[in-house]
Write an enzyme that holds these catalytic residues in place. Structure first.
Site, PDB file in Angstrom:
ATOM      1  N   ASN A 171      -8.100  -6.753  13.849  1.00 28.34           N
ATOM      2  CA  ASN A 171      -8.428  -5.604  12.990  1.00 28.34           C
ATOM      3  C   ASN A 171      -9.930  -5.388  13.060  1.00 28.34           C
ATOM      4  O   ASN A 171     -10.705  -6.317  12.796  1.00 28.34           O
ATOM      5  CB  ASN A 171      -8.033  -5.872  11.531  1.00 28.34           C
ATOM      6  CG  ASN A 171      -6.522  -5.798  11.321  1.00 28.34           C
ATOM      7  OD1 ASN A 171      -5.758  -5.559  12.254  1.00 28.34           O
ATOM      8  ND2 ASN A 171      -6.095  -6.007  10.092  1.00 28.34           N
TER       9      ASN A 171
ATOM     10  N   GLU B 254      -5.480  -2.782  13.768  1.00 33.14           N
ATOM     11  CA  GLU B 254      -6.003  -1.795  12.813  1.00 33.14           C
ATOM     12  C   GLU B 254      -7.343  -1.300  13.321  1.00 33.14           C
ATOM     13  O   GLU B 254      -8.167  -2.089  13.780  1.00 33.14           O
ATOM     14  CB  GLU B 254      -6.234  -2.403  11.408  1.00 33.14           C
ATOM     15  CG  GLU B 254      -4.982  -2.667  10.625  1.00 33.14           C
ATOM     16  CD  GLU B 254      -5.255  -3.264   9.235  1.00 33.14           C
ATOM     17  OE1 GLU B 254      -6.340  -3.037   8.665  1.00 33.14           O
ATOM     18  OE2 GLU B 254      -4.366  -3.971   8.739  1.00 33.14           O
TER      19      GLU B 254
ATOM     20  N   ASN C 139      -1.858 -11.339   7.990  1.00 31.65           N
ATOM     21  CA  ASN C 139      -2.881 -10.322   8.184  1.00 31.65           C
ATOM     22  C   ASN C 139      -4.224 -10.766   7.590  1.00 31.65           C
ATOM     23  O   ASN C 139      -4.312 -11.021   6.389  1.00 31.65           O
ATOM     24  CB  ASN C 139      -2.449  -9.017   7.499  1.00 31.65           C
ATOM     25  CG  ASN C 139      -3.456  -7.900   7.721  1.00 31.65           C
ATOM     26  OD1 ASN C 139      -3.587  -7.382   8.824  1.00 31.65           O
ATOM     27  ND2 ASN C 139      -4.182  -7.546   6.678  1.00 31.65           N
ATOM     28  N   GLU C 140      -5.238 -10.865   8.412  1.00 34.56           N
ATOM     29  CA  GLU C 140      -6.627 -11.074   7.970  1.00 34.56           C
ATOM     30  C   GLU C 140      -6.845 -12.195   6.966  1.00 34.56           C
ATOM     31  O   GLU C 140      -7.229 -11.945   5.813  1.00 34.56           O
ATOM     32  CB  GLU C 140      -7.182  -9.778   7.348  1.00 34.56           C
ATOM     33  CG  GLU C 140      -7.312  -8.635   8.294  1.00 34.56           C
ATOM     34  CD  GLU C 140      -7.925  -7.390   7.629  1.00 34.56           C
ATOM     35  OE1 GLU C 140      -8.000  -7.331   6.383  1.00 34.56           O
ATOM     36  OE2 GLU C 140      -8.345  -6.492   8.363  1.00 34.56           O
TER      37      GLU C 140
ATOM     38  N   TYR D  87     -13.164  -2.499  12.142  1.00 35.14           N
ATOM     39  CA  TYR D  87     -13.583  -1.244  11.517  1.00 35.14           C
ATOM     40  C   TYR D  87     -15.016  -0.854  11.837  1.00 35.14           C
ATOM     41  O   TYR D  87     -15.300   0.282  12.166  1.00 35.14           O
ATOM     42  CB  TYR D  87     -13.400  -1.336   9.990  1.00 35.14           C
ATOM     43  CG  TYR D  87     -11.947  -1.310   9.593  1.00 35.14           C
ATOM     44  CD1 TYR D  87     -11.287  -0.101   9.397  1.00 35.14           C
ATOM     45  CD2 TYR D  87     -11.212  -2.481   9.463  1.00 35.14           C
ATOM     46  CE1 TYR D  87      -9.939  -0.062   9.065  1.00 35.14           C
ATOM     47  CE2 TYR D  87      -9.863  -2.451   9.138  1.00 35.14           C
ATOM     48  CZ  TYR D  87      -9.237  -1.237   8.939  1.00 35.14           C
ATOM     49  OH  TYR D  87      -7.901  -1.199   8.624  1.00 35.14           O
TER      50      TYR D  87
ATOM     51  N   ARG E 223       3.600  -0.265  13.170  1.00 35.53           N
ATOM     52  CA  ARG E 223       3.390  -1.582  12.558  1.00 35.53           C
ATOM     53  C   ARG E 223       3.683  -1.482  11.062  1.00 35.53           C
ATOM     54  O   ARG E 223       3.052  -0.687  10.370  1.00 35.53           O
ATOM     55  CB  ARG E 223       1.943  -2.024  12.806  1.00 35.53           C
ATOM     56  CG  ARG E 223       1.608  -3.331  12.127  1.00 35.53           C
ATOM     57  CD  ARG E 223       0.160  -3.788  12.336  1.00 35.53           C
ATOM     58  NE  ARG E 223      -0.073  -4.869  11.397  1.00 35.53           N
ATOM     59  CZ  ARG E 223      -1.186  -5.067  10.692  1.00 35.53           C
ATOM     60  NH1 ARG E 223      -2.221  -4.266  10.832  1.00 35.53           N
ATOM     61  NH2 ARG E 223      -1.261  -6.065   9.846  1.00 35.53           N
TER      62      ARG E 223
ATOM     63  N   ASP F  45       2.527   0.982  -8.083  1.00 31.19           N
ATOM     64  CA  ASP F  45       3.896   1.032  -8.615  1.00 31.19           C
ATOM     65  C   ASP F  45       4.759   2.040  -7.852  1.00 31.19           C
ATOM     66  O   ASP F  45       5.938   1.800  -7.603  1.00 31.19           O
ATOM     67  CB  ASP F  45       3.897   1.430 -10.102  1.00 31.19           C
ATOM     68  CG  ASP F  45       3.415   0.292 -11.004  1.00 31.19           C
ATOM     69  OD1 ASP F  45       3.097  -0.804 -10.482  1.00 31.19           O
ATOM     70  OD2 ASP F  45       3.350   0.509 -12.235  1.00 31.19           O
TER      71      ASP F  45
ATOM     72  N   HIS G 163       1.385  -9.473   4.532  1.00 31.33           N
ATOM     73  CA  HIS G 163       0.186  -8.656   4.408  1.00 31.33           C
ATOM     74  C   HIS G 163      -0.280  -8.706   2.941  1.00 31.33           C
ATOM     75  O   HIS G 163      -0.231  -7.708   2.229  1.00 31.33           O
ATOM     76  CB  HIS G 163       0.482  -7.230   4.872  1.00 31.33           C
ATOM     77  CG  HIS G 163      -0.735  -6.414   5.203  1.00 31.33           C
ATOM     78  ND1 HIS G 163      -0.904  -5.774   6.425  1.00 31.33           N
ATOM     79  CD2 HIS G 163      -1.847  -6.123   4.490  1.00 31.33           C
ATOM     80  CE1 HIS G 163      -2.067  -5.130   6.432  1.00 31.33           C
ATOM     81  NE2 HIS G 163      -2.660  -5.322   5.270  1.00 31.33           N
TER      82      HIS G 163
ATOM     83  N   HIS H 174      -1.430  -4.905 -12.893  1.00 31.99           N
ATOM     84  CA  HIS H 174      -0.935  -4.743 -14.264  1.00 31.99           C
ATOM     85  C   HIS H 174      -1.759  -5.541 -15.273  1.00 31.99           C
ATOM     86  O   HIS H 174      -1.909  -5.124 -16.411  1.00 31.99           O
ATOM     87  CB  HIS H 174       0.548  -5.150 -14.356  1.00 31.99           C
ATOM     88  CG  HIS H 174       1.442  -4.238 -13.550  1.00 31.99           C
ATOM     89  ND1 HIS H 174       2.594  -4.661 -12.937  1.00 31.99           N
ATOM     90  CD2 HIS H 174       1.321  -2.919 -13.240  1.00 31.99           C
ATOM     91  CE1 HIS H 174       3.153  -3.652 -12.298  1.00 31.99           C
ATOM     92  NE2 HIS H 174       2.405  -2.577 -12.464  1.00 31.99           N
TER      93      HIS H 174
ATOM     94  N   GLN I  32       0.800  -1.227   0.000  1.00 30.69           N
ATOM     95  CA  GLN I  32       0.000   0.000   0.000  1.00 30.69           C
ATOM     96  C   GLN I  32       0.833   1.276   0.000  1.00 30.69           C
ATOM     97  O   GLN I  32       0.351   2.328  -0.410  1.00 30.69           O
ATOM     98  CB  GLN I  32      -0.954   0.004   1.205  1.00 30.69           C
ATOM     99  CG  GLN I  32      -1.981  -1.118   1.130  1.00 30.69           C
ATOM    100  CD  GLN I  32      -3.009  -1.037   2.239  1.00 30.69           C
ATOM    101  OE1 GLN I  32      -2.758  -1.461   3.361  1.00 30.69           O
ATOM    102  NE2 GLN I  32      -4.173  -0.489   1.945  1.00 30.69           N
TER     103      GLN I  32
HETATM  104  C1  LIG Z   1       9.675  -0.258 -13.463  1.00 30.57           C
HETATM  105  O1  LIG Z   1       8.301   0.084 -13.567  1.00 30.57           O
HETATM  106  C2  LIG Z   1       8.069   1.376 -14.084  1.00 30.57           C
HETATM  107  C3  LIG Z   1       6.575   1.612 -14.028  1.00 30.57           C
HETATM  108  O2  LIG Z   1       6.180   1.739 -12.701  1.00 30.57           O
HETATM  109  C4  LIG Z   1       8.612   1.469 -15.496  1.00 30.57           C
HETATM  110  O3  LIG Z   1       8.435   2.781 -15.985  1.00 30.57           O
HETATM  111  C5  LIG Z   1      10.082   1.124 -15.483  1.00 30.57           C
HETATM  112  O4  LIG Z   1      10.554   1.068 -16.796  1.00 30.57           O
HETATM  113  C6  LIG Z   1      10.324  -0.232 -14.820  1.00 30.57           C
HETATM  114  N1  LIG Z   1      11.742  -0.444 -14.667  1.00 30.57           N
HETATM  115  C7  LIG Z   1      12.304  -1.573 -15.029  1.00 30.57           C
HETATM  116  C8  LIG Z   1      13.777  -1.671 -14.774  1.00 30.57           C
HETATM  117  O5  LIG Z   1      11.683  -2.508 -15.523  1.00 30.57           O
END
Ligand SMILES: *[C@@H]1O[C@H](CO)[C@@H](O)[C@H](O)[C@H]1NC(C)=O
Ligand SMILES: *[C@@H]1O[C@H](CO)[C@@H](O)[C@H](O)[C@H]1NC(C)=O
Ligand SMILES: *[C@@H]1O[C@H](CO)[C@@H](O)[C@H](O)[C@H]1NC(C)=O
Ligand SMILES: *[C@@H]1O[C@H](CO)[C@@H](O)[C@H](O)[C@H]1NC(C)=O
Ligand SMILES: *[C@@H]1O[C@H](CO)[C@@H](O)[C@H](O)[C@H]1NC(C)=O
Ligand SMILES: CC(=O)N[C@H]1CO[C@H](CO)[C@@H](O)[C@@H]1O
Length: 504
Positions: free
Chosen positions: A329, A398, A190-191, A331, A101, A76, A146, A63, A43
């Site tokens: 946890n 949590e 976790n959970e 909520y 944590r 990312d 997690h 992805h 996260q």
């Molecule tokens: C890692 O991921 C990013 C996207 O989050 C990308 O732009 C980048 O080229 C990637 N790097 C490698 C070394 O694969």
């Protein structure tokens, strides 16, 4: 005559004091209750493909099926905490908290799942983070897992494969060896409830396998074995030198009866969701009520045996007693009943319990409707755990409320004021053995399938800026005051609201 007059005064006085109790009596944070905050690796960290990190099931999910995420976003970069952990530690210190944590990314430490090839740069990041916490007087609590296991392990079945228990234990041992000398509290998993039902039973979160209740039960079954093996290994090889505490985290809601006095629906909902995992660890085996009900539903569907897997007597004994604390946890809460006509259910469990679960629309909600502000359900739950498992030490790992962002988070303050108050009363009035309370979460971060639309942070992160600048919210200063005084502080009300407004 005189006697009954005195008795009458006594009645009036005790009645008054129980009325006043709510606002003043338990506002001090007792010495035995530590207060912290938390985060999870996927996260917040970002850096998903940096320094030999392997692909995790979350990298794969965001992805490959980006439409599963509300705003089609991903983790990312997330809150960029892989690079900004020192800034984060400064903020935790400014809050004056006792502990933090954090969770370890399995794929960052073991890129291809095998404990034979440890990624040194990956483990070094966690050494640095933990050292920085310790240098600032903040105790680290480490969640081993997690939700973000290596994709290569998922390709071999993930939590559907019983071998996962062995792979998990080998990974846990790497962390005991590396981090155990400086970490005194480990959480194994976790959970299980949420990951198994939403990730294996359903498709909401990674890995989105859609295997129905049977898949979810198998996932929980293997997680309980994994947890127990990792706990026992610590006991055999590390506990005497490291002297830490280990537990697993259950996700438990409050289940209030729709009809006052009707307790069986509450009991059923509790045992199916919370008891499923906790009963096996604190009492032994799955709850009888759950075993009977799943067997009955399975029979009615024409299955030759119950879709709830069975533990052998050896496994029942092996899993029983494998926790030094009850990780919780929590909520929100629901109203429960046995439906007379149509089944009403919520979205987070495909359920064999036969219980109808709903939110009362009169209860105030956070930005996600299932997060209602209903603190009495928390009190109900804490007393239930006390009576169900002989008052174990409870670590609340949590507790938090989602909103749509922004710095003036009055609702978050109100939620934590009411929920922490409920905890303080459960501890001081009812003798519940709660030893830790964890605010969730430190930062705005990637909120799983909700992306960045719903935030839990005490600190805003500018997600559109490459610098991911951190800005404390109003709740940050409220929490600072709580920690400075070690006393619950009244909520801060929005300018337009007068002070007599009732929280309901
Ligand atoms: C890692 O991921 C990013 C996207 O989050 C990308 O732009 C980048 O080229 C990637 N790097 C490698 C070394 O694969
Ligand atoms: C596992 O990962 C390590 C480090 O990334 C790599 O050197 C090794 O070749 C990998 N092993 C396999 C079997 O893929
Ligand atoms: C489970 O893992 C083992 C390796 O321990 C592998 O041989 C087997 O194929 C896996 N099972 C499934 C269903 O993927
Ligand atoms: C679980 O352990 C407790 C405490 O040692 C014991 O009282 C109980 O009988 C055990 N449960 C089972 C099913 O063996
Ligand atoms: C967030 O960052 C963007 C890009 O740097 C900037 O334009 C915007 O004003 C920032 N938002 C806030 C609330 O500071
Ligand atoms: C009435 C209702 O909301 N029923 C839902 C219960 O959950 C199942 C599985 O998610 C749905 O298919 C039903 O529509």
């Amino acid at each position: 005559m005189e006697k009954s007059f005195i008795f009458l005064i006594f009645l009036v006085l005790t009645h008054r004091s129980s009325m006043q109790e709510d606002d003043n009596a338990y506002s001090k944070i007792p010495a035995g209750l530590k207060i912290g905050i938390g985060e999870a690796s996927y996260q917040t960290e970002g850096a998903w493909n940096i320094s030999n990190k392997g692909e995790s099931i979350w990298d794969n999910f965001v992805h490959n099926v980006p439409w599963k995420i509300d705003d089609q976003s991903n983790g990312d970069t997330a809150s960029d905490s892989y690079y900004k952990y020192k800034d984060d530690v400064k903020l935790i210190k400014m809050l004056g908290l006792d502990y933090h944590r954090l969770s370890i990314s399995w794929a960052r430490v073991l890129p291809n799942g095998s404990a034979d090839s440890i990624n040194q740069e990956g483990i070094q990041y966690y050494h640095n983070f933990i050292d920085e916490l310790l240098a600032n007087g903040i105790e680290p609590i480490v969640t081993i897992y997690h939700w973000d296991h290596p994709q290569v392990l998922e390709d071999m079945g993930g939590w559907m494969n019983e071998s996962m228990a062995t792979w998990f234990t080998e990974y846990a041992e790497v962390l005991y060896r590396e981090l155990g000398p400086k970490v005194k509290v480990f959480v194994t998993i976790n959970e299980p409830q949420i990951l198994c039902f939403q990730g294996y039973g359903g498709t909401l979160i990674a890995p989105g396998r859609n295997l129905g209740p049977a898949g979810a039960y198998t996932c929980g079954h293997n997680m309980l074995k994994a947890h127990a093996k990792a706990y026992r290994l610590y006991g055999e090889k590390y506990r005497s030198a490291q002297n830490g505490k280990l537990g697993i985290i259950s996700h438990c809601s409050g289940f209030l009866p729709e009809t006052e006095g009707e307790t069986l629906p509450s009991e059923t909902a509790y045992q199916f969701r919370c008891g499923w995992i906790s009963h096996a660890i604190f009492v032994g085996d799955y709850p009888q009520l759950m075993k009977s009900k799943v067997a009955e539903v399975s029979r009615n569907e024409g299955l030759s045996e119950s879709r709830l897997p069975k533990f052998s007597p050896e496994w029942i004994r092996y899993i029983n007693g494998t926790a030094d604390f009850f990780g919780l946890n929590h909520y929100s809460s629901y109203l429960v009943s046995f439906p007379t006509t149509t089944i009403q259910n919520d979205s987070f469990m495909l359920d064999d319990s036969g219980v109808s679960i709903r939110s009362d629309p009169r209860w105030e909600a956070g930005s996600l409707k299932r997060f209602r502000i209903i603190p009495e359900g928390f009190g109900w739950l804490l007393r239930k755990i006390k009576s169900e498992y002989n008052n174990p030490p409870v670590y609340i790992t949590e507790n938090g409320l989602p909103d749509n962002g922004g710095l003036q988070d009055y609702q978050r303050i109100k939620y934590h004021y009411l929920y922490l108050k409920e905890v303080l009363r459960a501890v001081q009035r009812d003798g519940c053995n709660v030893q830790r309370y964890t605010f969730w979460s430190l930062l705005d971060h990637f909120e799983w399938n909700s992306g960045y639309r719903h935030t839990f942070g005490f600190i805003n992160v500018n997600m559109t800026s490459p610098g991911r600048e951190r800005t404390p919210k109003l709740s940050f200063s409220w929490l600072q005051n709580v920690m400075r005084t070690r006393q619950l502080q009244p909520p801060i009300l929005p300018p337009s609201v007068n002070t007599t407004t009732n929280h309901q």
